[in-house]
Write a protein that holds these residues in place. Structure first.
Motif, short mmCIF file in Angstrom:
data_model
loop_
_atom_site.label_atom_id
_atom_site.label_comp_id
_atom_site.label_asym_id
_atom_site.label_seq_id
_atom_site.Cartn_x
_atom_site.Cartn_y
_atom_site.Cartn_z
N ALA A 197 46.52 33.39 93.30
CA ALA A 197 47.49 34.49 93.40
C ALA A 197 46.92 35.75 92.75
O ALA A 197 47.05 36.86 93.30
CB ALA A 197 48.80 34.09 92.75
N ASP A 252 45.65 39.39 94.74
CA ASP A 252 46.39 40.59 94.35
C ASP A 252 45.48 41.82 94.43
O ASP A 252 45.94 42.92 94.75
CB ASP A 252 46.92 40.43 92.93
N LYS A 262 49.93 32.27 99.25
CA LYS A 262 49.63 33.61 98.74
C LYS A 262 48.40 34.18 99.43
O LYS A 262 48.36 35.36 99.82
CB LYS A 262 49.40 33.56 97.23
#
Length: 413
Positions: free
Chosen positions: A202, A206, A229
């Motif tokens: 995750a 990002d 994700k």
């Protein structure tokens, strides 16, 4: 008596051609051997040949590397990888990395596979000394930790490819460093890095949302949350995803890939035993125009219904592994398209599928004349004798593996 014919003074090629013209000639030589011969003409040509050299493969040794750095000033790719079976002691060391960081300032690609002696100290020097580095392969450099690799991430902001298979000390901390510093990362290999978790993935996506290749084979602490994700953040770029033996991965991950990743070309989910027919049907519909390679051996909930969807909808499929999918039967291969389109499947592995018979293989051959490799090992109802008695005719260039004596193609590794 006629005047003597005037003889022109000899012309030296070195007096006529400029360095740029000689470099142009060198650039037109396609064979590496011809380029080496070019450098044997004279010292000037050797200097030009050396400064134009872009790739080097070498063994360890600080003195030798220093001499190479002085001679080959424009090298972009350096390979110091060691062979697993023929490694030498001590091999590449941190001292060698210090020379590389100081002497090869143009370097963009560095390969250090199986250099087991290097440590975080050496990697930190690479991070501070080679800001233009775009690709690093430190697979099986088993002493490396997040500390040294994070230094590379912090110093090499244009890093695009990083391979760390077998680096068991890598954790989520490195993925956070990559996310913060390496926005252009497109290829990441973390096979066997068992300390990587959903949280790390995750964090990674990002900041790194252009990833097209992600290998997390045998990362046993990765599950549906992390994969979902990745699927959402890298929806337009992700083309290859490897999840071999990630036993926490199930239908939720496959559904997420179906929703977001329409360009997926290669998916490895062997050993993901919670994956079922419904999610595979969804994948077949979503990636029908892109999927080329699918490995789902040991996905024990897969049956004829989802396999037929893959075979009939994924028109560009080239390699498929359904080994040990015990519920698959001959019916999966019946009436596939009724001749409406040409199948391009080249590699098919159905080893250890107890319900597939010679009849099913015959049906398969009637529809797949492009097969180059067929694996039927440990299928109790499929033997060479049985295929011969049934009069089965395999494609001319197809290798059939009945007993395990043939080498396997690595397309689904």
């Amino acid at each position: 008596m006629a005047d003597a014919v005037a003889v022109a003074d000899p012309v030296c090629i070195n007096d006529t051609l400029t360095d740029d013209e000689l470099r142009s000639i060198l650039a037109r030589l396609e064979c590496d051997k011809d380029k080496e011969v070019f450098g044997l003409v004279c010292k000037r040509w050797l200097h030009l040949q050396s400064t134009e050299r872009k790739k080097l493969s070498a063994r360890a040794g600080s003195h030798m590397l220093s001499r190479m750095a002085a001679r080959f000033t424009r090298v972009l790719e350096l390979d110091l990888s060691q062979s697993v079976s023929r490694s030498f002691y001590p091999g590449v060391t941190d001292s060698d990395l210090a020379v590389i960081a100081e002497g090869f300032k143009c370097l963009k690609v560095l390969k250090l596979q199986n250099c087991k002696a290097i440590t975080d100290k050496g990697l930190a020097l690479i991070g501070s000394g080679l800001p233009s580095l775009q690709s690093l392969d430190a697979s099986y450099c088993r002493k490396l930790t997040d500390k040294g690799l994070s230094a590379v991430a912090e110093g090499c902001h244009d890093l695009r490819s990083l391979h760390l298979a077998g680096c068991r000390f890598v954790t989520d901390g490195l993925l956070l460093a990559l996310s913060r510093n390496c926005k252009n990362l497109i290829e990441l290999g973390l096979q066997g890095c068992t300390n990587v978790t959903d949280s790390g993935l995750a964090d990674l996506v990002d900041g790194c949302q252009q990833i097209c290749y992600l290998d997390i084979n045998k990362c046993s602490n990765v599950g549906d949350i992390g994969i979902s994700k990745v699927a959402e953040a890298c929806s337009s770029s992700l083309k290859t995803l490897k999840l071999l033996d990630c036993y926490k991965v199930g239908d939720e991950s496959i559904f997420s890939l179906s929703i977001f990743c329409k360009n997926l070309e290669t998916l490895i989910i062997g050993g993901c035993r919670d994956v079922s027919d419904e999610s595979i049907k969804s994948l077949a519909a979503a990636c029908k125009n892109s999927l080329k390679n699918l490995r789902m051996d040991w996905c024990l909930n897969i049956s004829d219904s989802s396999l037929r969807c893959i075979l009939t909808q994924c028109k560009h499929l080239e390699a498929l592994d359904i080994g040990c999918c015990e519920e698959v039967t001959d019916a999966a291969f019946e009436d596939l398209g009724n001749g409406e389109f040409e199948f391009g499947l080249k590699v098919l592995k159905v080893s250890n599928c107890p319900k597939i018979t010679v009849s099913g293989i015959g049906t398969l051959l009637n529809q797949y004349n492009s097969l180059e490799y067929l694996d039927v090992r440990s299928c109790p109802h499929v033997t060479k004798v049985g295929c011969d008695e049934a009069g089965l005719i395999f494609p001319e260039y197809c290798k059939v593996n009945f007993t395990g004596s043939l080498s396997e193609p690595d397309v689904l590794v």
